[in-house]
Design a protein around this motif. Structure first.
Motif, PDB file in Angstrom:
ATOM      1  N   SER A 289     -67.616  -5.119  -9.134  1.00 43.32           N
ATOM      2  CA  SER A 289     -68.768  -4.381  -9.662  1.00 43.32           C
ATOM      3  C   SER A 289     -69.107  -4.903 -11.062  1.00 43.32           C
ATOM      4  O   SER A 289     -68.233  -5.298 -11.826  1.00 43.32           O
ATOM      5  CB  SER A 289     -68.466  -2.879  -9.714  1.00 43.32           C
ATOM      6  OG  SER A 289     -67.384  -2.642 -10.598  1.00 43.32           O
ATOM      7  N   ILE A 290     -70.369  -4.874 -11.372  1.00 37.73           N
ATOM      8  CA  ILE A 290     -70.839  -5.348 -12.672  1.00 37.73           C
ATOM      9  C   ILE A 290     -70.721  -4.171 -13.636  1.00 37.73           C
ATOM     10  O   ILE A 290     -71.645  -3.377 -13.810  1.00 37.73           O
ATOM     11  CB  ILE A 290     -72.316  -5.847 -12.586  1.00 37.73           C
ATOM     12  CG1 ILE A 290     -72.506  -6.854 -11.463  1.00 37.73           C
ATOM     13  CG2 ILE A 290     -72.767  -6.401 -13.925  1.00 37.73           C
ATOM     14  CD1 ILE A 290     -71.728  -8.129 -11.632  1.00 37.73           C
ATOM     15  N   ASP A 291     -69.555  -4.042 -14.250  1.00 42.20           N
ATOM     16  CA  ASP A 291     -69.297  -2.896 -15.117  1.00 42.20           C
ATOM     17  C   ASP A 291     -69.007  -3.293 -16.562  1.00 42.20           C
ATOM     18  O   ASP A 291     -68.884  -2.446 -17.431  1.00 42.20           O
ATOM     19  CB  ASP A 291     -68.124  -2.073 -14.577  1.00 42.20           C
ATOM     20  CG  ASP A 291     -66.873  -2.905 -14.366  1.00 42.20           C
ATOM     21  OD1 ASP A 291     -66.886  -4.110 -14.661  1.00 42.20           O
ATOM     22  OD2 ASP A 291     -65.872  -2.332 -13.887  1.00 42.20           O
ATOM     23  N   GLY A 292     -68.864  -4.559 -16.841  1.00 35.51           N
ATOM     24  CA  GLY A 292     -68.605  -5.024 -18.193  1.00 35.51           C
ATOM     25  C   GLY A 292     -67.168  -4.832 -18.641  1.00 35.51           C
ATOM     26  O   GLY A 292     -66.861  -4.939 -19.819  1.00 35.51           O
ATOM     27  N   ALA A 293     -66.282  -4.548 -17.697  1.00 37.53           N
ATOM     28  CA  ALA A 293     -64.870  -4.334 -18.033  1.00 37.53           C
ATOM     29  C   ALA A 293     -64.056  -5.548 -17.620  1.00 37.53           C
ATOM     30  O   ALA A 293     -64.289  -6.147 -16.565  1.00 37.53           O
ATOM     31  CB  ALA A 293     -64.347  -3.086 -17.326  1.00 37.53           C
ATOM     32  N   TRP A 294     -63.075  -5.900 -18.444  1.00 38.70           N
ATOM     33  CA  TRP A 294     -62.180  -7.023 -18.139  1.00 38.70           C
ATOM     34  C   TRP A 294     -61.095  -6.529 -17.196  1.00 38.70           C
ATOM     35  O   TRP A 294     -60.458  -5.515 -17.444  1.00 38.70           O
ATOM     36  CB  TRP A 294     -61.546  -7.543 -19.420  1.00 38.70           C
ATOM     37  CG  TRP A 294     -60.642  -8.702 -19.203  1.00 38.70           C
ATOM     38  CD1 TRP A 294     -59.291  -8.652 -19.056  1.00 38.70           C
ATOM     39  CD2 TRP A 294     -60.998 -10.064 -19.081  1.00 38.70           C
ATOM     40  NE1 TRP A 294     -58.789  -9.900 -18.858  1.00 38.70           N
ATOM     41  CE2 TRP A 294     -59.827 -10.805 -18.875  1.00 38.70           C
ATOM     42  CE3 TRP A 294     -62.203 -10.749 -19.129  1.00 38.70           C
ATOM     43  CZ2 TRP A 294     -59.810 -12.177 -18.716  1.00 38.70           C
ATOM     44  CZ3 TRP A 294     -62.183 -12.120 -18.990  1.00 38.70           C
ATOM     45  CH2 TRP A 294     -61.013 -12.824 -18.779  1.00 38.70           C
TER      46      TRP A 294
ATOM     47  N   ARG B 179     -71.314  -8.396 -21.796  1.00 38.33           N
ATOM     48  CA  ARG B 179     -70.207  -8.514 -20.820  1.00 38.33           C
ATOM     49  C   ARG B 179     -70.737  -8.377 -19.398  1.00 38.33           C
ATOM     50  O   ARG B 179     -70.311  -9.093 -18.499  1.00 38.33           O
ATOM     51  CB  ARG B 179     -69.132  -7.460 -21.111  1.00 38.33           C
ATOM     52  CG  ARG B 179     -68.378  -7.733 -22.390  1.00 38.33           C
ATOM     53  CD  ARG B 179     -67.231  -6.802 -22.560  1.00 38.33           C
ATOM     54  NE  ARG B 179     -67.725  -5.431 -22.724  1.00 38.33           N
ATOM     55  CZ  ARG B 179     -67.159  -4.512 -23.480  1.00 38.33           C
ATOM     56  NH1 ARG B 179     -66.058  -4.793 -24.117  1.00 38.33           N
ATOM     57  NH2 ARG B 179     -67.660  -3.317 -23.586  1.00 38.33           N
ATOM     58  N   ARG B 180     -71.684  -7.464 -19.212  1.00 31.47           N
ATOM     59  CA  ARG B 180     -72.275  -7.318 -17.873  1.00 31.47           C
ATOM     60  C   ARG B 180     -73.067  -8.574 -17.493  1.00 31.47           C
ATOM     61  O   ARG B 180     -73.047  -8.996 -16.328  1.00 31.47           O
ATOM     62  CB  ARG B 180     -73.160  -6.074 -17.820  1.00 31.47           C
ATOM     63  CG  ARG B 180     -72.370  -4.780 -17.729  1.00 31.47           C
ATOM     64  CD  ARG B 180     -73.250  -3.586 -17.410  1.00 31.47           C
ATOM     65  NE  ARG B 180     -74.065  -3.174 -18.533  1.00 31.47           N
ATOM     66  CZ  ARG B 180     -73.674  -2.340 -19.492  1.00 31.47           C
ATOM     67  NH1 ARG B 180     -72.460  -1.823 -19.456  1.00 31.47           N
ATOM     68  NH2 ARG B 180     -74.489  -2.018 -20.479  1.00 31.47           N
ATOM     69  N   GLU B 181     -73.741  -9.201 -18.459  1.00 27.00           N
ATOM     70  CA  GLU B 181     -74.484 -10.431 -18.179  1.00 27.00           C
ATOM     71  C   GLU B 181     -73.531 -11.563 -17.781  1.00 27.00           C
ATOM     72  O   GLU B 181     -73.840 -12.353 -16.887  1.00 27.00           O
ATOM     73  CB  GLU B 181     -75.306 -10.841 -19.405  1.00 27.00           C
ATOM     74  CG  GLU B 181     -76.535  -9.991 -19.601  1.00 27.00           C
ATOM     75  CD  GLU B 181     -77.366 -10.451 -20.796  1.00 27.00           C
ATOM     76  OE1 GLU B 181     -77.330 -11.663 -21.106  1.00 27.00           O
ATOM     77  OE2 GLU B 181     -78.025  -9.598 -21.401  1.00 27.00           O
ATOM     78  N   ILE B 182     -72.372 -11.639 -18.444  1.00 34.20           N
ATOM     79  CA  ILE B 182     -71.380 -12.677 -18.089  1.00 34.20           C
ATOM     80  C   ILE B 182     -70.909 -12.453 -16.654  1.00 34.20           C
ATOM     81  O   ILE B 182     -70.852 -13.402 -15.855  1.00 34.20           O
ATOM     82  CB  ILE B 182     -70.188 -12.658 -19.076  1.00 34.20           C
ATOM     83  CG1 ILE B 182     -70.652 -13.131 -20.467  1.00 34.20           C
ATOM     84  CG2 ILE B 182     -69.039 -13.524 -18.574  1.00 34.20           C
ATOM     85  CD1 ILE B 182     -69.615 -12.932 -21.555  1.00 34.20           C
ATOM     86  N   GLN B 183     -70.606 -11.203 -16.320  1.00 33.93           N
ATOM     87  CA  GLN B 183     -70.164 -10.903 -14.951  1.00 33.93           C
ATOM     88  C   GLN B 183     -71.283 -11.194 -13.950  1.00 33.93           C
ATOM     89  O   GLN B 183     -71.023 -11.697 -12.850  1.00 33.93           O
ATOM     90  CB  GLN B 183     -69.714  -9.442 -14.842  1.00 33.93           C
ATOM     91  CG  GLN B 183     -68.382  -9.169 -15.474  1.00 33.93           C
ATOM     92  CD  GLN B 183     -67.982  -7.704 -15.365  1.00 33.93           C
ATOM     93  OE1 GLN B 183     -68.828  -6.817 -15.236  1.00 33.93           O
ATOM     94  NE2 GLN B 183     -66.672  -7.472 -15.429  1.00 33.93           N
TER      95      GLN B 183
ATOM     96  N   ARG C  61     -73.564 -14.683  -9.681  1.00 32.69           N
ATOM     97  CA  ARG C  61     -74.628 -15.562  -9.178  1.00 32.69           C
ATOM     98  C   ARG C  61     -74.082 -16.915  -8.747  1.00 32.69           C
ATOM     99  O   ARG C  61     -74.559 -17.507  -7.791  1.00 32.69           O
ATOM    100  CB  ARG C  61     -75.699 -15.760 -10.249  1.00 32.69           C
ATOM    101  CG  ARG C  61     -76.602 -14.593 -10.390  1.00 32.69           C
ATOM    102  CD  ARG C  61     -77.749 -14.912 -11.332  1.00 32.69           C
ATOM    103  NE  ARG C  61     -78.494 -13.684 -11.586  1.00 32.69           N
ATOM    104  CZ  ARG C  61     -79.065 -13.391 -12.733  1.00 32.69           C
ATOM    105  NH1 ARG C  61     -78.998 -14.228 -13.741  1.00 32.69           N
ATOM    106  NH2 ARG C  61     -79.713 -12.276 -12.869  1.00 32.69           N
ATOM    107  N   TYR C  62     -73.096 -17.407  -9.491  1.00 30.83           N
ATOM    108  CA  TYR C  62     -72.481 -18.680  -9.141  1.00 30.83           C
ATOM    109  C   TYR C  62     -71.439 -18.539  -8.023  1.00 30.83           C
ATOM    110  O   TYR C  62     -70.897 -19.525  -7.554  1.00 30.83           O
ATOM    111  CB  TYR C  62     -71.817 -19.324 -10.356  1.00 30.83           C
ATOM    112  CG  TYR C  62     -72.812 -19.851 -11.379  1.00 30.83           C
ATOM    113  CD1 TYR C  62     -73.871 -20.679 -10.999  1.00 30.83           C
ATOM    114  CD2 TYR C  62     -72.674 -19.530 -12.720  1.00 30.83           C
ATOM    115  CE1 TYR C  62     -74.765 -21.166 -11.948  1.00 30.83           C
ATOM    116  CE2 TYR C  62     -73.554 -20.009 -13.663  1.00 30.83           C
ATOM    117  CZ  TYR C  62     -74.605 -20.823 -13.270  1.00 30.83           C
ATOM    118  OH  TYR C  62     -75.496 -21.295 -14.197  1.00 30.83           O
ATOM    119  N   GLY C  63     -71.142 -17.308  -7.617  1.00 29.37           N
ATOM    120  CA  GLY C  63     -70.216 -17.072  -6.513  1.00 29.37           C
ATOM    121  C   GLY C  63     -68.758 -16.935  -6.923  1.00 29.37           C
ATOM    122  O   GLY C  63     -67.867 -16.955  -6.077  1.00 29.37           O
TER     123      GLY C  63
END
Length: 178
Positions: free
Chosen positions: A137-142, A121-125, A130-132
């Protein structure tokens, strides 16, 4: 005659009780005993007065006045027949509540996102950032930020309809991090 006899008996009893308190030797009765006898005598006297007053009231019965019933003429009531509305003549229609948009936490994209591991989930965020598309925050939460980023990415990549199913959301996320 009987009332006079009662009065005399009560008066004699009260006077005897008072005399007994006054005549008793000082060493035989203390202050408490004398006070008790005085209280008893006063109670008897008051009780006799109350009974005497009740007896006097019972000798003169109260006069009861009956009220005459009052009659009122009924007011005329006028009824106007209303035309039956057209919707009442048809079969009943089931009520359906107005449309409510689903919560961002119950859409297929959210349930699919939450099935990934926290690292994925953090990688998806991170890829969305990166794509803007993602600025939180990169926390892996929806949450709302992730939801808006996923929608924008799907719109720009031409996969908007893929967010309507779990299978399509898996394809979108796998293409993003794959």
């Amino acid at each position: 005659m009987q009332a006079n006899l009662k009065k005399t008996g009560v008066a004699a009893l009260v006077s005897f009780a008072m005399m007994a308190g006054a005549v008793a030797p000082a060493h035989a009765l203390g202050k408490r005993e004398k006070g008790f006898l005085t209280g008893v005598a006063a109670t008897v006297a008051v009780g006799a007065l109350i009974n005497q007053q009740r007896n006097q009231q019972n000798q003169h019965p109260r006069r009861v006045v009956q009220q005459q019933p009052q009659y009122y003429a009924p007011q005329p009531q006028y009824y106007v027949q209303q035309p039956t509305p057209t919707y009442a003549r048809t079969a009943p229609v089931a009520y359906e509540p107005r449309y409510r948009a689903p919560s961002i936490y119950s859409v297929p994209a959210a349930t699919t996102f939450n099935e990934y591991s926290p690292q994925m989930r953090r990688e998806i965020q991170l890829e969305l950032a990166r794509y803007g598309y993602y600025s939180g925050s990169i926390d892996g939460a929806w949450g709302p930020n992730t939801y808006r980023a996923v929608q924008a990415y799907a719109r720009d990549s031409g996969n908007t309809s893929s967010l309507n199913s779990v299978r399509g959301a898996y394809g979108l996320y796998d293409a993003l991090v794959g």
